[in-house]
Design a protein around this motif. Structure first.
Motif, short mmCIF file in Angstrom:
data_model
loop_
_atom_site.label_atom_id
_atom_site.label_comp_id
_atom_site.label_asym_id
_atom_site.label_seq_id
_atom_site.Cartn_x
_atom_site.Cartn_y
_atom_site.Cartn_z
N ASN A 44 -41.47 6.23 16.17
CA ASN A 44 -42.56 5.53 16.85
C ASN A 44 -43.33 6.42 17.80
O ASN A 44 -44.16 5.95 18.56
N GLY A 45 -43.07 7.72 17.78
CA GLY A 45 -43.84 8.65 18.59
C GLY A 45 -43.35 8.81 20.01
O GLY A 45 -43.90 9.63 20.74
N ARG A 46 -42.37 8.04 20.45
CA ARG A 46 -41.87 8.18 21.81
C ARG A 46 -41.04 9.46 21.93
O ARG A 46 -40.48 9.95 20.96
N ALA A 47 -40.96 9.97 23.15
CA ALA A 47 -40.10 11.12 23.39
C ALA A 47 -38.64 10.72 23.17
O ALA A 47 -38.27 9.55 23.34
N ARG A 48 -37.84 11.69 22.76
CA ARG A 48 -36.42 11.41 22.55
C ARG A 48 -35.56 12.39 23.32
O ARG A 48 -35.91 13.56 23.49
N LEU A 49 -34.43 11.88 23.78
CA LEU A 49 -33.47 12.68 24.52
C LEU A 49 -32.15 12.64 23.76
O LEU A 49 -31.63 11.56 23.48
N PHE A 50 -31.64 13.80 23.40
CA PHE A 50 -30.37 13.89 22.68
C PHE A 50 -29.30 14.52 23.57
O PHE A 50 -29.53 15.57 24.17
N VAL A 51 -28.16 13.86 23.63
CA VAL A 51 -26.98 14.47 24.25
C VAL A 51 -26.14 15.01 23.11
O VAL A 51 -25.66 14.26 22.27
N VAL A 52 -25.98 16.33 23.07
CA VAL A 52 -25.33 16.99 21.93
C VAL A 52 -24.00 17.58 22.35
O VAL A 52 -23.86 18.15 23.43
N GLY A 53 -23.00 17.42 21.47
CA GLY A 53 -21.67 17.97 21.74
C GLY A 53 -20.73 17.67 20.60
O GLY A 53 -21.12 17.11 19.57
N GLU A 54 -19.47 18.04 20.77
CA GLU A 54 -18.45 17.77 19.76
C GLU A 54 -17.99 16.32 19.82
O GLU A 54 -17.91 15.75 20.91
N PRO A 55 -17.67 15.70 18.69
CA PRO A 55 -17.21 14.31 18.70
C PRO A 55 -15.99 14.14 19.60
O PRO A 55 -15.04 14.92 19.54
N GLY A 56 -16.05 13.14 20.45
CA GLY A 56 -14.94 12.87 21.35
C GLY A 56 -14.87 13.81 22.54
O GLY A 56 -13.99 13.66 23.40
N GLY A 57 -15.78 14.77 22.61
CA GLY A 57 -15.76 15.73 23.71
C GLY A 57 -16.89 15.47 24.70
O GLY A 57 -17.57 14.45 24.65
N SER A 58 -17.06 16.40 25.60
CA SER A 58 -18.11 16.28 26.60
C SER A 58 -19.43 16.85 26.07
O SER A 58 -19.45 17.54 25.05
N ALA A 59 -20.48 16.56 26.77
CA ALA A 59 -21.81 17.06 26.38
C ALA A 59 -21.87 18.57 26.52
O ALA A 59 -21.30 19.15 27.45
N PRO A 107 -24.77 22.56 37.07
CA PRO A 107 -23.73 21.60 37.46
C PRO A 107 -24.25 20.18 37.68
O PRO A 107 -23.61 19.21 37.26
N THR A 108 -25.41 20.05 38.33
CA THR A 108 -25.95 18.70 38.57
C THR A 108 -26.28 18.00 37.26
O THR A 108 -26.04 16.80 37.10
N LEU A 109 -26.83 18.74 36.29
CA LEU A 109 -27.14 18.16 34.99
C LEU A 109 -25.87 17.78 34.26
O LEU A 109 -25.80 16.72 33.61
N ARG A 110 -24.84 18.62 34.34
CA ARG A 110 -23.56 18.32 33.69
C ARG A 110 -22.98 17.01 34.23
O ARG A 110 -22.57 16.13 33.46
N ASP A 111 -22.98 16.85 35.55
CA ASP A 111 -22.39 15.65 36.15
C ASP A 111 -23.23 14.41 35.86
O ASP A 111 -22.69 13.33 35.59
N THR A 112 -24.54 14.55 35.91
CA THR A 112 -25.41 13.41 35.64
C THR A 112 -25.32 12.99 34.18
O THR A 112 -25.32 11.79 33.87
N THR A 113 -25.22 13.96 33.29
CA THR A 113 -25.08 13.65 31.86
C THR A 113 -23.76 12.93 31.59
O THR A 113 -23.71 12.00 30.78
N ALA A 114 -22.71 13.33 32.28
CA ALA A 114 -21.41 12.66 32.12
C ALA A 114 -21.52 11.20 32.55
O ALA A 114 -20.98 10.29 31.88
N ALA A 115 -22.20 10.95 33.65
CA ALA A 115 -22.39 9.57 34.12
C ALA A 115 -23.27 8.79 33.14
O ALA A 115 -23.01 7.60 32.87
#
Length: 261
Positions: A44-59, A107-115
């Motif tokens: 639909n043309g909207r921006a997309r945000l992907f959190v990428v990582g291993e299955p069951g793991g952290s971002a 670090p701030t991005l890592r913690d925010t992504t985890a939340a």
């Protein structure tokens, strides 16, 4: 240290001694950001945000695609649709088709992504509000990273990345109604006028006055879309007359401001 004296003003062409200024707040004040979880197939043309990582793991990394639907490089643990008024937001338009950031480098991005992941994977009270606010912080951190990295092509991103020019851009963003002239903007950037004018055109790709007019018109279009009157908007964004505003609006957008909702 090189000092250039012009009348009572002293301009120091050494950006390292000047305090840093906020290059992002004006965009978050002017444009609304909304986020929602979305399936990966989306066109639909909207921006997309992907959190990428291993299955069951952290971002491991975050991928922001301001436009288009190119599949991410890696497994998307979470996909979100982001609406930061991309069509009208000049900063989103200035970004490349894909911005990739390693979460472990910030670090701030890592913690925010985890939340963000925790909220996305659980159905708890206030989930939608939490996702919106966390996504706003994530997008802000990604934009900050993009500005820090700079750009190879002339444009807004390159200007915001420039150690001197960004001060003039921020001044225009923060006070669009002020009658800025080239001397004022050059002094804000701590540069001589001639150097400022040449560097601004080379880096941003236009003149300071043309950029200021464009920024005013972008703000004006948002105000008109919310129902404000043309005469009121013209004054609010710094135009001397409604007629001048209407002509500038037509030149930029191809329609008269009275035709807006």
């Amino acid at each position: 240290m090189i000092m250039i004296i012009i009348g009572p003003k002293i301009m120091i062409e050494n950006p390292n001694i000047l305090p840093k200024v906020d290059r992002l707040t004006a965009f978050f004040d002017a444009f609304e950001l909304e986020a929602s979880l979305a399936p990966t197939p989306m066109s639909n043309g909207r921006a997309r945000l992907f959190v990428v990582g291993e299955p069951g793991g952290s971002a491991e990394k975050i991928i922001l695609q301001p436009r288009g639907d190119t599949p991410p490089d890696g497994l998307a643990l979470i996909t979100a649709a982001v609406d930061f008024e991309g069509v009208h937001n000049p900063l989103m338009n200035a970004l490349p088709d894909q911005v990739v950031v390693d979460v472990n480098n910030i670090p701030t991005l890592r913690d925010t992504t985890a939340a963000f992941m925790a909220e996305a994977l659980e159905s708890r009270c206030g989930r939608s509000a939490a996702l919106n606010r966390l996504c706003e912080v994530i997008v802000l951190l990604i934009l900050r990273s993009a500005i820090d990295r700079g750009a190879t092509e002339p444009g807004l991103l390159a200007g915001l990345s420039h150690p001197s020019l960004h001060r003039a851009l921020v001044a225009m963003h923060d006070a669009p109604t002020r009658a800025w002239n080239s001397d004022d903007l050059a002094a804000t950037a701590a540069m001589s006028r001639s150097h400022f004018m040449a560097v601004f055109r080379n880096v941003v790709g236009t003149t300071p006055q043309a950029y200021l007019t464009g920024w005013r018109l972008v703000l004006a279009r948002r105000k008109l879309a919310k129902g404000a009157k043309v005469k009121t908007v013209a004054r609010q964004v710094g135009f001397g007359s409604t007629a001048a505003f209407s002509r500038a609006f037509f030149r930029k957008f191809g329609n008269w401001p009275s035709a807006r909702p």
